[in-house]
Design a protein around this motif. Structure first.
Motif, PDB file in Angstrom:
ATOM      1  N   PRO A 165       0.785  -1.237   0.000  1.00  0.00           N
ATOM      2  CA  PRO A 165       0.000   0.000   0.000  1.00  0.00           C
ATOM      3  C   PRO A 165       0.810   1.276   0.000  1.00  0.00           C
ATOM      4  O   PRO A 165       0.254   2.362  -0.162  1.00  0.00           O
ATOM      5  CB  PRO A 165      -0.796  -0.123   1.300  1.00  0.00           C
ATOM      6  N   ALA A 166       2.131   1.179   0.226  1.00  0.00           N
ATOM      7  CA  ALA A 166       2.973   2.377   0.378  1.00  0.00           C
ATOM      8  C   ALA A 166       2.349   3.300   1.435  1.00  0.00           C
ATOM      9  O   ALA A 166       1.826   2.822   2.443  1.00  0.00           O
ATOM     10  CB  ALA A 166       3.187   3.069  -0.959  1.00  0.00           C
ATOM     11  N   SER A 167       2.352   4.603   1.206  1.00  0.00           N
ATOM     12  CA  SER A 167       1.945   5.537   2.260  1.00  0.00           C
ATOM     13  C   SER A 167       0.439   5.626   2.485  1.00  0.00           C
ATOM     14  O   SER A 167       0.009   6.336   3.403  1.00  0.00           O
ATOM     15  CB  SER A 167       2.498   6.936   1.964  1.00  0.00           C
ATOM     16  N   THR A 168      -0.386   4.910   1.691  1.00  0.00           N
ATOM     17  CA  THR A 168      -1.798   4.847   2.070  1.00  0.00           C
ATOM     18  C   THR A 168      -1.958   4.102   3.395  1.00  0.00           C
ATOM     19  O   THR A 168      -3.018   4.183   4.024  1.00  0.00           O
ATOM     20  CB  THR A 168      -2.643   4.166   0.978  1.00  0.00           C
ATOM     21  N   THR A 169      -0.905   3.420   3.834  1.00  0.00           N
ATOM     22  CA  THR A 169      -0.869   2.813   5.171  1.00  0.00           C
ATOM     23  C   THR A 169      -1.173   3.846   6.247  1.00  0.00           C
ATOM     24  O   THR A 169      -1.760   3.524   7.299  1.00  0.00           O
ATOM     25  CB  THR A 169       0.524   2.201   5.427  1.00  0.00           C
ATOM     26  N   LYS A 170      -0.775   5.080   6.008  1.00  0.00           N
ATOM     27  CA  LYS A 170      -0.956   6.129   7.024  1.00  0.00           C
ATOM     28  C   LYS A 170      -2.430   6.387   7.335  1.00  0.00           C
ATOM     29  O   LYS A 170      -2.746   6.945   8.392  1.00  0.00           O
ATOM     30  CB  LYS A 170      -0.261   7.422   6.572  1.00  0.00           C
ATOM     31  N   ALA A 371       4.545   9.155  11.497  1.00  0.00           N
ATOM     32  CA  ALA A 371       3.678   7.992  11.361  1.00  0.00           C
ATOM     33  C   ALA A 371       4.139   6.846  12.249  1.00  0.00           C
ATOM     34  O   ALA A 371       3.322   6.188  12.920  1.00  0.00           O
ATOM     35  CB  ALA A 371       3.639   7.540   9.902  1.00  0.00           C
ATOM     36  N   GLU A 372       5.434   6.587  12.290  1.00  0.00           N
ATOM     37  CA  GLU A 372       5.927   5.489  13.130  1.00  0.00           C
ATOM     38  C   GLU A 372       5.749   5.796  14.619  1.00  0.00           C
ATOM     39  O   GLU A 372       5.442   4.911  15.422  1.00  0.00           O
ATOM     40  CB  GLU A 372       7.395   5.208  12.815  1.00  0.00           C
ATOM     41  N   ALA A 373       5.904   7.050  14.993  1.00  0.00           N
ATOM     42  CA  ALA A 373       5.699   7.435  16.387  1.00  0.00           C
ATOM     43  C   ALA A 373       4.237   7.265  16.788  1.00  0.00           C
ATOM     44  O   ALA A 373       3.930   6.793  17.900  1.00  0.00           O
ATOM     45  CB  ALA A 373       6.151   8.868  16.619  1.00  0.00           C
ATOM     46  N   LEU A 374       3.310   7.630  15.903  1.00  0.00           N
ATOM     47  CA  LEU A 374       1.892   7.515  16.227  1.00  0.00           C
ATOM     48  C   LEU A 374       1.438   6.059  16.224  1.00  0.00           C
ATOM     49  O   LEU A 374       0.558   5.675  17.019  1.00  0.00           O
ATOM     50  CB  LEU A 374       1.058   8.331  15.238  1.00  0.00           C
ATOM     51  N   ALA A 375       2.003   5.236  15.369  1.00  0.00           N
ATOM     52  CA  ALA A 375       1.667   3.811  15.395  1.00  0.00           C
ATOM     53  C   ALA A 375       2.043   3.201  16.748  1.00  0.00           C
ATOM     54  O   ALA A 375       1.314   2.354  17.287  1.00  0.00           O
ATOM     55  CB  ALA A 375       2.392   3.082  14.264  1.00  0.00           C
ATOM     56  N   ARG A 376       3.148   3.647  17.316  1.00  0.00           N
ATOM     57  CA  ARG A 376       3.552   3.141  18.634  1.00  0.00           C
ATOM     58  C   ARG A 376       2.608   3.620  19.741  1.00  0.00           C
ATOM     59  O   ARG A 376       2.471   2.970  20.772  1.00  0.00           O
ATOM     60  CB  ARG A 376       4.995   3.554  18.925  1.00  0.00           C
ATOM     61  N   GLN A 377       1.960   4.759  19.520  1.00  0.00           N
ATOM     62  CA  GLN A 377       0.959   5.199  20.495  1.00  0.00           C
ATOM     63  C   GLN A 377      -0.247   4.259  20.500  1.00  0.00           C
ATOM     64  O   GLN A 377      -0.866   4.038  21.541  1.00  0.00           O
ATOM     65  CB  GLN A 377       0.522   6.631  20.182  1.00  0.00           C
ATOM     66  N   VAL A 378      -0.586   3.698  19.353  1.00  0.00           N
ATOM     67  CA  VAL A 378      -1.649   2.703  19.309  1.00  0.00           C
ATOM     68  C   VAL A 378      -1.246   1.487  20.125  1.00  0.00           C
ATOM     69  O   VAL A 378      -2.046   0.935  20.891  1.00  0.00           O
ATOM     70  CB  VAL A 378      -1.965   2.299  17.858  1.00  0.00           C
ATOM     71  N   ALA A 379       0.016   1.066  19.988  1.00  0.00           N
ATOM     72  CA  ALA A 379       0.510  -0.076  20.759  1.00  0.00           C
ATOM     73  C   ALA A 379       0.429   0.210  22.256  1.00  0.00           C
ATOM     74  O   ALA A 379      -0.043  -0.623  23.038  1.00  0.00           O
ATOM     75  CB  ALA A 379       1.942  -0.394  20.350  1.00  0.00           C
ATOM     76  N   LEU A 380       0.885   1.388  22.674  1.00  0.00           N
ATOM     77  CA  LEU A 380       0.859   1.731  24.094  1.00  0.00           C
ATOM     78  C   LEU A 380      -0.573   1.783  24.623  1.00  0.00           C
ATOM     79  O   LEU A 380      -0.851   1.369  25.757  1.00  0.00           O
ATOM     80  CB  LEU A 380       1.558   3.072  24.313  1.00  0.00           C
ATOM     81  N   ALA A 389       6.409  -4.572  15.674  1.00  0.00           N
ATOM     82  CA  ALA A 389       5.479  -5.700  15.799  1.00  0.00           C
ATOM     83  C   ALA A 389       4.312  -5.362  16.712  1.00  0.00           C
ATOM     84  O   ALA A 389       3.152  -5.682  16.408  1.00  0.00           O
ATOM     85  CB  ALA A 389       6.224  -6.926  16.323  1.00  0.00           C
ATOM     86  N   GLY A 390       4.597  -4.694  17.840  1.00  0.00           N
ATOM     87  CA  GLY A 390       3.534  -4.334  18.765  1.00  0.00           C
ATOM     88  C   GLY A 390       2.549  -3.358  18.158  1.00  0.00           C
ATOM     89  O   GLY A 390       1.327  -3.472  18.339  1.00  0.00           O
ATOM     90  N   ALA A 391       3.062  -2.394  17.397  1.00  0.00           N
ATOM     91  CA  ALA A 391       2.177  -1.419  16.752  1.00  0.00           C
ATOM     92  C   ALA A 391       1.304  -2.087  15.701  1.00  0.00           C
ATOM     93  O   ALA A 391       0.100  -1.811  15.613  1.00  0.00           O
ATOM     94  CB  ALA A 391       3.006  -0.296  16.125  1.00  0.00           C
ATOM     95  N   SER A 392       1.876  -2.970  14.908  1.00  0.00           N
ATOM     96  CA  SER A 392       1.102  -3.639  13.862  1.00  0.00           C
ATOM     97  C   SER A 392      -0.009  -4.493  14.459  1.00  0.00           C
ATOM     98  O   SER A 392      -1.152  -4.483  13.983  1.00  0.00           O
ATOM     99  CB  SER A 392       2.036  -4.518  13.012  1.00  0.00           C
ATOM    100  N   ASP A 413       4.658  -1.942   9.567  1.00  0.00           N
ATOM    101  CA  ASP A 413       5.076  -0.633  10.062  1.00  0.00           C
ATOM    102  C   ASP A 413       3.885   0.320   9.964  1.00  0.00           C
ATOM    103  O   ASP A 413       2.795  -0.061   9.499  1.00  0.00           O
ATOM    104  CB  ASP A 413       6.314  -0.094   9.328  1.00  0.00           C
ATOM    105  N   GLY A 414       4.080   1.555  10.433  1.00  0.00           N
ATOM    106  CA  GLY A 414       2.989   2.512  10.426  1.00  0.00           C
ATOM    107  C   GLY A 414       3.091   3.562   9.344  1.00  0.00           C
ATOM    108  O   GLY A 414       2.159   4.350   9.159  1.00  0.00           O
ATOM    109  N   SER A 415       4.210   3.578   8.622  1.00  0.00           N
ATOM    110  CA  SER A 415       4.443   4.622   7.619  1.00  0.00           C
ATOM    111  C   SER A 415       4.163   4.172   6.198  1.00  0.00           C
ATOM    112  O   SER A 415       3.895   5.001   5.323  1.00  0.00           O
ATOM    113  CB  SER A 415       5.897   5.103   7.697  1.00  0.00           C
ATOM    114  N   GLY A 416       4.268   2.862   5.942  1.00  0.00           N
ATOM    115  CA  GLY A 416       4.122   2.361   4.585  1.00  0.00           C
ATOM    116  C   GLY A 416       5.424   2.267   3.829  1.00  0.00           C
ATOM    117  O   GLY A 416       5.422   1.964   2.635  1.00  0.00           O
ATOM    118  N   LEU A 417       6.543   2.489   4.510  1.00  0.00           N
ATOM    119  CA  LEU A 417       7.836   2.379   3.840  1.00  0.00           C
ATOM    120  C   LEU A 417       8.206   0.930   3.530  1.00  0.00           C
ATOM    121  O   LEU A 417       8.992   0.669   2.617  1.00  0.00           O
ATOM    122  CB  LEU A 417       8.930   3.004   4.705  1.00  0.00           C
TER     123      LEU A 417
END
Length: 535
Positions: A165-170, A371-380, A389-392, A413-417
């Motif tokens: 999906p590339a950056s549509t992951t965001k 994006a990666e920082a915010l994905a980790r907030q979902v994990a927390l 892995a925790g964020a995904s 990942d949370g960015s789509g990279l």
């Protein structure tokens, strides 16, 4: 009422009686002098004290009094209107002449009209089939279109197949972090007293927008220099002996699985840590790609030490900061009259902009670090390790909570990279339609940051070619784009020529189009939906 600066009218005159007047033009105030009425009269009344004076003496007295009163008026004219009102009473308020109220017209008249006829699957197919056949996007293309008003599926071309999906992951990252943290949540960077006297622990709160100083990469960001100023005040001016970094909030690797080699060196992302300034940039005002620190946490720690006057002895990878102590007596610092704070005492804290603003920035600029920082907030928020892995895992769980098919998501990942990411076009379209429907209020703000065709974000310079196939989408397409070599993607909403709102997603893998042609091909598909009534 008297006014300091406006065109004089009848209400600017404070009338006490008929008689000579003194006017101060610049103050636009006129004052009548009634007690000098007899000064210029040919036959003054006998009861006036100067009735027996000669005309010359009466005129001289009038001139002297007029001069004195002119000075008084000049003084009074400079008073505020309220003071003048207390002195002479408020001028009467004129009664405006008002005619009868006109009959009110319809509000949002368009909503009173019959709704646009629903688009049909046949109509959408007729609009898209020839465009998709001529775009050159390749054979690995998935497309999904849904009518937001009804939820009806209008087009599905391999929509249930998983694509990179590339950056549509965001879009997934944005929706899940808003669903878990809420739009007003802020990320805090703090400093606490260390276990040894004179030691300051800088605690990373996962805020990549933290600015090193007054010039930052992100508008409205928290600032490291202001945090340092708080710490210096808390320490009473005593110079700290050492700065220790606590970056334990995030876990695991700093680079994502499946990232292309050299992606960090190319400046599209920084190593992901719980502490950094300006998204890890070396120069805050540089956009993306931008040169980044190879160790953003260490760079931030050294800058902080400099700001508080500590030696540049910064330790990374330490144990978490000591907990905030219970109230009690602080431990004296050896050789210092200052009583050192107890270990864990909060010395200072700064907070990021609200989560809604962070999501806006991430989507508009396609900011990979954020994006990666915010994905980790979902994990927390879901008690998972703040790692890739925790964020995904946490994002998949939240998709299920939102009623979406998490089995159509395979994110790493949370960015789509990452090229290891996988999403289906139907999942993206269902997510966009859910957000647009308003059924989940916490997600409604997500559209604030979505780029607008030809207007903002990553779509600012697209859809603009005067004779281009994408011109019809100008201003009516709001979408998140995604680009990796060989991968082109777009997902969002479009308003049709009949005013119908459609959610769409288009994921193309293995395309051989040059980088400058792939975006135009995607724009042509979205514009085809904008042009049609699709009935």
């Amino acid at each position: 009422m008297l006014s300091d600066r406006r065109t004089p009218d009848a209400d600017d005159t404070v009338s006490l009686a008929a008689g000579p007047v003194i006017t101060r033009p610049d103050a636009e105030v006129t004052v009548v002098l009634p007690f000098l009425r007899g000064a210029t009269a040919s036959s003054p009344p006998a009861w006036l004290p100067w009735s027996g004076w000669s005309r010359r003496n009466r005129l001289l007295l009038a001139a002297l009094l007029a001069t004195a009163l002119a000075g008084a008026v000049a003084l009074i004219a400079g008073w505020p209107p309220a003071a003048l009102e207390r002195l002479v009473g408020a001028a009467p308020t004129p009664t405006p002449s008002v005619g009868p109220e006109p009959a009110p017209g319809p509000v949002l008249a368009a909503l009173a009209q019959p709704p646009a006829a629903a688009p049909t699957a046949a109509g959408v197919n007729a609009a898209l089939a020839p465009v998709l056949a001529s775009t050159g996007l390749g054979t690995a293309v998935g497309v999904s279109v849904v009518d937001v008003a009804t939820g009806a599926e209008l087009y599905d071309a391999a929509g249930d197949r998983a694509y990179i999906p590339a950056s549509t992951t965001k879009l997934v990252t944005a929706a899940t972090v808003l669903a878990t943290r809420g739009p007003s949540y802020r990320l805090r960077t703090t400093a606490v007293a260390g276990v040894r006297p004179g030691e300051v622990v800088l605690v990373g709160g996962g805020d990549p927008t933290l600015a090193a100083g007054a010039v930052g990469a992100y508008a409205g960001a928290a600032r490291l220099d202001r945090l340092a100023a708080q710490v210096s005040r808390s320490l009473g001016g005593v110079r700290p002996s050492r700065v220790v970094l606590d970056v334990s909030l995030f876990a695991g690797e700093q680079q994502g699985p499946g990232w292309d080699a050299g992606i960090v060196a190319g400046g599209h992302v920084a190593p992901i840590t719980a502490l950094m300034t300006d998204g890890g940039r070396l120069r805050p005002r540089q956009g993306s790609p931008a040169a980044r620190h190879t160790a953003p946490d260490l760079a931030a720690g050294r800058r902080f030490a400099q700001l508080i006057g500590a030696p540049p002895t910064v330790v990374t990878g330490t144990a978490p900061a000591p907990p905030v102590p219970a109230p009690g007596n602080p431990v004296p610092a050896p050789g210092s009259p200052f009583a050192a704070p107890a270990p864990g005492t909060l010395l200072g804290a700064v907070a990021s902009p609200p989560m809604q603003r962070l999501v806006d920035i991430m989507l508009a600029d396609s900011d990979n670090v954020l994006a990666e920082a915010l994905a980790r907030q979902v994990a927390l928020a879901r008690d998972q390790p703040a790692s890739y892995a925790g964020a995904s895992s946490a994002m998949d769980a939240v998709l299920t909570e939102l009623g979406l098919p998490a089995d159509e998501s395979g994110l790493v990942d949370g960015s789509g990279l990452s090229r290891s990411n996988a999403l289906t076009p139907t999942l993206l379209t269902d997510l966009v339609a859910l957000i647009a429907s308003g059924r989940t209020p916490a997600l409604s703000g997500l559209f604030n940051g979505l780029p607008v065709a030809g207007w903002s974000g990553t779509l600012e310079d697209r859809f603009r070619a005067p004779s281009g196939a994408g011109r019809a989408g100008l201003g009516v397409v709001r979408a998140k784009t995604g680009t990796l070599s060989g991968v082109s993607a777009m997902a969002g909403v479009v308003t049709t020529a009949d005013g119908r709102l459609l959610a769409f997603s288009l994921l193309a893998n293995d395309t051989t189009l040059p980088p400058y042609e792939a975006p135009a091909a995607l724009d042509a598909v979205a514009a085809a939906l904008a042009r049609c009534g699709c009935r």
